[in-house]
Design a protein around this motif. Structure first.
Motif, mmCIF file in Angstrom:
data_model
loop_
_atom_site.group_PDB
_atom_site.id
_atom_site.type_symbol
_atom_site.label_atom_id
_atom_site.label_comp_id
_atom_site.label_asym_id
_atom_site.label_seq_id
_atom_site.Cartn_x
_atom_site.Cartn_y
_atom_site.Cartn_z
ATOM 1 N N PRO A 59 -8.322 13.051 8.973
ATOM 2 C CA PRO A 59 -9.402 12.636 8.067
ATOM 3 C C PRO A 59 -8.921 11.670 6.977
ATOM 4 C CG PRO A 59 -9.437 15.027 8.391
ATOM 5 C CD PRO A 59 -8.171 14.505 9.024
ATOM 6 N N VAL A 60 -7.732 11.891 6.467
ATOM 7 C CA VAL A 60 -7.175 11.006 5.441
ATOM 8 C C VAL A 60 -6.897 9.631 6.046
ATOM 9 C CG1 VAL A 60 -5.205 10.625 3.901
ATOM 10 C CG2 VAL A 60 -6.229 12.896 4.081
ATOM 11 N N PHE A 103 0.869 -1.171 0.000
ATOM 12 C CA PHE A 103 0.000 0.000 0.000
ATOM 13 C C PHE A 103 0.910 1.227 0.000
ATOM 14 C CE2 PHE A 103 -2.223 -3.406 2.195
ATOM 15 C CZ PHE A 103 -3.452 -3.423 1.553
ATOM 16 N N LEU A 104 0.983 1.899 -1.140
ATOM 17 C CA LEU A 104 1.792 3.115 -1.244
ATOM 18 C C LEU A 104 0.887 4.309 -0.985
ATOM 19 C CD1 LEU A 104 3.880 2.407 -4.473
ATOM 20 C CD2 LEU A 104 4.695 2.394 -2.115
ATOM 21 N N ILE A 105 1.285 5.141 -0.035
ATOM 22 C CA ILE A 105 0.448 6.260 0.391
ATOM 23 C C ILE A 105 1.265 7.548 0.344
ATOM 24 C CG2 ILE A 105 -0.910 7.205 2.295
ATOM 25 C CD1 ILE A 105 -0.992 4.144 3.284
ATOM 26 N N ARG A 106 0.723 8.544 -0.329
ATOM 27 C CA ARG A 106 1.393 9.841 -0.364
ATOM 28 C C ARG A 106 0.901 10.697 0.797
ATOM 29 N NH1 ARG A 106 1.583 14.462 -5.114
ATOM 30 N NH2 ARG A 106 3.322 15.616 -4.201
ATOM 31 N N HIS A 107 1.801 11.443 1.377
ATOM 32 C CA HIS A 107 1.476 12.356 2.473
ATOM 33 C C HIS A 107 0.369 13.330 2.068
ATOM 34 C CE1 HIS A 107 3.558 15.641 0.386
ATOM 35 N NE2 HIS A 107 4.508 14.752 0.116
ATOM 36 N N THR A 108 -0.221 13.991 3.049
ATOM 37 C CA THR A 108 -1.236 14.999 2.755
ATOM 38 C C THR A 108 -0.566 16.265 2.211
ATOM 39 O OG1 THR A 108 -1.200 15.738 5.061
ATOM 40 C CG2 THR A 108 -2.874 14.121 4.469
ATOM 41 N N ARG A 109 -1.375 17.160 1.701
ATOM 42 C CA ARG A 109 -0.883 18.379 1.048
ATOM 43 C C ARG A 109 -0.047 19.233 2.011
ATOM 44 N NH1 ARG A 109 -2.351 20.482 -3.498
ATOM 45 N NH2 ARG A 109 -4.260 19.235 -3.590
ATOM 46 N N PRO A 110 1.145 19.621 1.573
ATOM 47 C CA PRO A 110 1.977 20.498 2.408
ATOM 48 C C PRO A 110 1.329 21.874 2.583
ATOM 49 C CG PRO A 110 3.272 19.506 0.652
ATOM 50 C CD PRO A 110 1.837 19.212 0.361
ATOM 51 N N GLN A 166 6.797 9.783 -15.076
ATOM 52 C CA GLN A 166 5.571 10.503 -15.416
ATOM 53 C C GLN A 166 4.366 10.098 -14.553
ATOM 54 O OE1 GLN A 166 5.720 13.103 -17.604
ATOM 55 N NE2 GLN A 166 7.897 12.594 -17.508
ATOM 56 N N LEU A 167 4.535 9.123 -13.677
ATOM 57 C CA LEU A 167 3.431 8.693 -12.817
ATOM 58 C C LEU A 167 3.016 9.839 -11.900
ATOM 59 C CD1 LEU A 167 4.752 5.156 -11.800
ATOM 60 C CD2 LEU A 167 2.960 5.682 -13.480
ATOM 61 N N GLU A 168 1.736 9.887 -11.571
ATOM 62 C CA GLU A 168 1.236 10.933 -10.678
ATOM 63 C C GLU A 168 0.487 10.307 -9.514
ATOM 64 O OE1 GLU A 168 -0.751 14.229 -12.474
ATOM 65 O OE2 GLU A 168 0.580 14.225 -14.212
ATOM 66 N N PHE A 169 0.649 10.913 -8.342
ATOM 67 C CA PHE A 169 -0.008 10.433 -7.133
ATOM 68 C C PHE A 169 -0.601 11.621 -6.399
ATOM 69 C CE2 PHE A 169 3.537 7.651 -8.146
ATOM 70 C CZ PHE A 169 2.911 6.422 -8.208
ATOM 71 N N SER A 170 -1.837 11.490 -5.974
ATOM 72 C CA SER A 170 -2.501 12.605 -5.295
ATOM 73 C C SER A 170 -2.115 12.637 -3.814
ATOM 74 C CB SER A 170 -4.016 12.489 -5.453
ATOM 75 O OG SER A 170 -4.474 11.274 -4.909
ATOM 76 N N PHE A 171 -2.175 13.830 -3.241
ATOM 77 C CA PHE A 171 -1.908 13.991 -1.810
ATOM 78 C C PHE A 171 -2.931 13.171 -1.030
ATOM 79 C CE2 PHE A 171 -0.144 18.067 -3.423
ATOM 80 C CZ PHE A 171 1.155 17.888 -2.992
ATOM 81 N N GLY A 172 -2.438 12.372 -0.092
ATOM 82 C CA GLY A 172 -3.318 11.537 0.721
ATOM 83 C C GLY A 172 -3.878 10.343 -0.020
ATOM 84 N N GLY A 173 -3.370 10.097 -1.224
ATOM 85 C CA GLY A 173 -3.862 8.989 -2.038
ATOM 86 C C GLY A 173 -3.159 7.684 -1.735
ATOM 87 N N LEU A 174 -3.831 6.591 -2.067
ATOM 88 C CA LEU A 174 -3.296 5.250 -1.848
ATOM 89 C C LEU A 174 -3.293 4.489 -3.182
ATOM 90 C CD1 LEU A 174 -4.098 2.765 0.952
ATOM 91 C CD2 LEU A 174 -4.436 2.062 -1.390
ATOM 92 N N VAL A 175 -2.203 3.811 -3.434
ATOM 93 C CA VAL A 175 -2.085 2.924 -4.585
ATOM 94 C C VAL A 175 -1.689 1.563 -4.039
ATOM 95 C CG1 VAL A 175 -0.784 2.428 -6.703
ATOM 96 C CG2 VAL A 175 -1.400 4.789 -6.138
ATOM 97 N N GLU A 176 -2.442 0.548 -4.415
ATOM 98 C CA GLU A 176 -2.109 -0.818 -3.982
ATOM 99 C C GLU A 176 -1.509 -1.568 -5.144
ATOM 100 O OE1 GLU A 176 -4.337 -4.872 -2.374
ATOM 101 O OE2 GLU A 176 -5.446 -2.981 -2.417
ATOM 102 N N MET A 235 7.397 7.171 -4.420
ATOM 103 C CA MET A 235 6.356 6.299 -4.951
ATOM 104 C C MET A 235 6.577 6.005 -6.436
ATOM 105 S SD MET A 235 3.111 7.895 -2.850
ATOM 106 C CE MET A 235 1.874 6.846 -3.596
ATOM 107 N N LYS A 236 6.983 7.015 -7.198
ATOM 108 C CA LYS A 236 7.295 6.802 -8.615
ATOM 109 C C LYS A 236 8.410 5.776 -8.757
ATOM 110 C CE LYS A 236 6.152 11.458 -10.178
ATOM 111 N NZ LYS A 236 6.603 12.608 -10.977
#
Length: 172
Positions: free
Chosen positions: A31-32, A4-11, A159-169, A142-143
């Motif tokens: 909340p995230v 489970f790859l998780i990006r931090h919340t928005r700085p 070129q991969l993109e990940f949203s703040f607070g997002g999860l990629v499995e 994550m990239k």
């Protein structure tokens, strides 16, 4: 291995600022964390970057289950060195052009190259011997992990993109 790859919340930083390893505060991770917890089994080991924006989300994810995140410096975002904290528009145009010409190997003053980031992140990945893991980190990390595990060429994984607070499995 289930990852489970998780990006931090928005700085909490003005738009257009180069921040890399600059340790900045982020939006409230609770909340995230509540949203993400339902997607991750409660006994999943959590690894995270030592940077505050990743660490606080990792702690919020693990706390209700008594899971203490394992902090690993290899999961830190790329270091942009002297560029950090500056608006991108204030960084020397010639230096940015040199970086664009060789994204993989160019080293910002006092920073590190994408190749150096990739080496330390892959060194971390090669130590994992768990059936399941959550990793709370940064877009660059994550990239790199997705590119490594999915055997993508650098032109694709960069070129991969990940949203703040997002999860990629992903399954490795």
């Amino acid at each position: 291995m289930q990852v489970f790859l998780i990006r931090h919340t928005r700085p909490q930083l003005a738009a257009g600022i180069c921040y890399g390893q600059l340790d900045v505060a982020c939006e409230d991770p609770l909340p995230v964390a509540r949203q993400l917890r339902v997607q991750i089994p409660c006994d999943t080991p959590i690894f995270c970057s030592p940077l505050k924006r990743a660490r606080v989300l990792a702690e919020a994810l693990g706390k209700p289950y008594g899971v203490t995140p394992c902090i690993d410096a290899r999961l830190s975002e790329i270091s942009f060195g002297a560029w950090e904290g500056k608006p991108w528009e204030d960084i020397d145009r010639a230096a940015l052009d040199m970086w664009a010409a060789d994204v993989l190997h160019f080293v910002p003053p006092g920073g590190e190259s994408v190749a150096q980031l990739r080496a330390r992140v892959i060194a971390f990945a090669e130590t994992l011997r768990l059936p399941r893991v959550a990793i709370v980190a940064h877009a660059g990390v994550m990239k790199t992990l997705c590119g490594y595990w999915q055997k993508l060429p650098s032109e694709a994984w960069s070129q991969l993109e990940f949203s703040f607070g997002g999860l990629v499995e992903i399954t490795v």
